[in-house]
Scaffold this active site. Structure first.
Site, PDB file in Angstrom:
ATOM      1  N   HIS A 105     -10.757 -11.268   5.883  1.00 11.30           N
ATOM      2  CA  HIS A 105      -9.402 -11.802   5.716  1.00 11.30           C
ATOM      3  C   HIS A 105      -9.386 -13.294   6.007  1.00 11.30           C
ATOM      4  CE1 HIS A 105      -7.140  -7.858   5.570  1.00 11.30           C
ATOM      5  NE2 HIS A 105      -8.362  -7.471   5.912  1.00 11.30           N
ATOM      6  N   CYS A 164      -3.046 -11.216   1.142  1.00 13.83           N
ATOM      7  CA  CYS A 164      -2.342 -10.706   2.320  1.00 13.83           C
ATOM      8  C   CYS A 164      -0.856 -11.046   2.204  1.00 13.83           C
ATOM      9  CB  CYS A 164      -2.946 -11.343   3.573  1.00 13.83           C
ATOM     10  SG  CYS A 164      -1.949 -11.166   5.056  1.00 13.83           S
ATOM     11  N   GLU A 165       0.002 -10.051   2.387  1.00 13.15           N
ATOM     12  CA  GLU A 165       1.436 -10.302   2.232  1.00 13.15           C
ATOM     13  C   GLU A 165       2.039 -11.113   3.380  1.00 13.15           C
ATOM     14  OE1 GLU A 165       3.642  -6.376   4.098  1.00 13.15           O
ATOM     15  OE2 GLU A 165       3.068  -6.311   1.997  1.00 13.15           O
ATOM     16  N   HIS A 166       1.316 -11.241   4.471  1.00 11.85           N
ATOM     17  CA  HIS A 166       1.865 -11.975   5.614  1.00 11.85           C
ATOM     18  C   HIS A 166       1.717 -13.486   5.472  1.00 11.85           C
ATOM     19  CE1 HIS A 166       0.942  -8.034   7.904  1.00 11.85           C
ATOM     20  NE2 HIS A 166       2.174  -8.017   7.440  1.00 11.85           N
ATOM     21  N   HIS A 167       0.595 -13.931   4.898  1.00  9.79           N
ATOM     22  CA  HIS A 167       0.358 -15.368   4.757  1.00  9.79           C
ATOM     23  C   HIS A 167       0.031 -15.776   3.326  1.00  9.79           C
ATOM     24  CE1 HIS A 167      -0.680 -14.336   8.996  1.00  9.79           C
ATOM     25  NE2 HIS A 167       0.080 -15.395   9.227  1.00  9.79           N
ATOM     26  N   CYS A 188      -6.885 -15.115   6.385  1.00 15.57           N
ATOM     27  CA  CYS A 188      -5.860 -15.470   7.368  1.00 15.57           C
ATOM     28  C   CYS A 188      -6.420 -15.427   8.787  1.00 15.57           C
ATOM     29  CB  CYS A 188      -4.640 -14.558   7.244  1.00 15.57           C
ATOM     30  SG  CYS A 188      -4.979 -12.805   7.456  1.00 15.57           S
ATOM     31  N   GLN A 217      -4.339  -4.306   4.059  1.00 17.64           N
ATOM     32  CA  GLN A 217      -5.495  -3.439   3.805  1.00 17.64           C
ATOM     33  C   GLN A 217      -5.183  -1.982   4.094  1.00 17.64           C
ATOM     34  OE1 GLN A 217      -9.181  -4.909   5.450  1.00 17.64           O
ATOM     35  NE2 GLN A 217     -10.122  -2.896   5.456  1.00 17.64           N
TER      36      GLN A 217
END
Length: 201
Positions: free
Chosen positions: A160, A91-94, A162, A132
């Site tokens: 996920h 995941c690019e956010h976390h 996260c 995703q």
């Protein structure tokens, strides 16, 4: 600061990138309060650097070239489905993992591709920093652009970390995304695809 180029504006080698990544991971581990000289952590920055290079190798690969390398002219106009394609992504956010299964279908228009190539392009897009929703669209767009079929449909089901390890901490949550083109805009065609990927479950 990590740079993909050296002072002469030449791209860094894989080993040079690994060295820079390891240097920064060592700093991160230290900032978290650990002793980077402790036996169990001495080689951790290097291991993490190698792992990250593997997990993001999709940036250096062309999914269009993968499909084009195995295109065959064939007068077949029924649905082709490759389902239950396992994938692992970040995941690019976390930068925590998300993983699951991708289901891909297309209806040929003069050309087909090797079935293994569909699984490979899923891996190419998964091995990048991702969300995703974007990954679903990228797989669909790649097949549509390269094969020019009558239609493409992609469904991805994923868990996920996260959401499971942090934040709301919902361990059994499942996220489903879908996207489609062409003949899959017809509800009956989409329903046929969904029915086929649910068979034998």
């Amino acid at each position: 600061m990590i740079s993909s180029e050296d002072n002469n504006s030449q791209p860094l080698s894989s080993f040079e990138i690994q060295e820079q990544l390891a240097y920064h991971y060592k700093s991160i581990i230290s900032l978290l309060g650990e002793d980077t000289d402790r036996e169990g952590l001495v080689k951790t920055p290097e291991r993490v650097a190698k792992a990250m290079q593997f997990l993001t190798q999709g940036y250096a690969q062309s999914p269009e070239e993968i499909i084009s390398s195995a295109m065959f002219r064939e007068d077949y106009r029924q649905m082709v489905i490759v389902k239950d394609i396992d994938f692992y992504s970040l995941c690019e956010h976390h930068m925590l993992p998300f993983y699951g299964k991708a289901h891909v279908a297309y209806i040929p228009n003069k050309y087909i591709t090797g079935l293994s190539k569909i699984a490979r392009i899923v891996d190419v897009f998964a091995r990048r920093l991702q969300i995703q929703e974007r990954m679903t669209m990228q797989i669909k767009d790649c097949l549509q652009k390269t094969l020019n079929p009558l239609g493409v449909m992609v469904v991805i089901e994923a868990q996920h970390m996260c959401m499971q390890m942090r934040g709301v901490e919902k361990r059994h949550s499942l996220t489903t995304t879908s996207d489609f083109t062409g003949v899959f805009k017809d509800l009956k065609t989409r329903e046929e695809f969904i029915s086929l990927i649910k068979n034998n479950r």
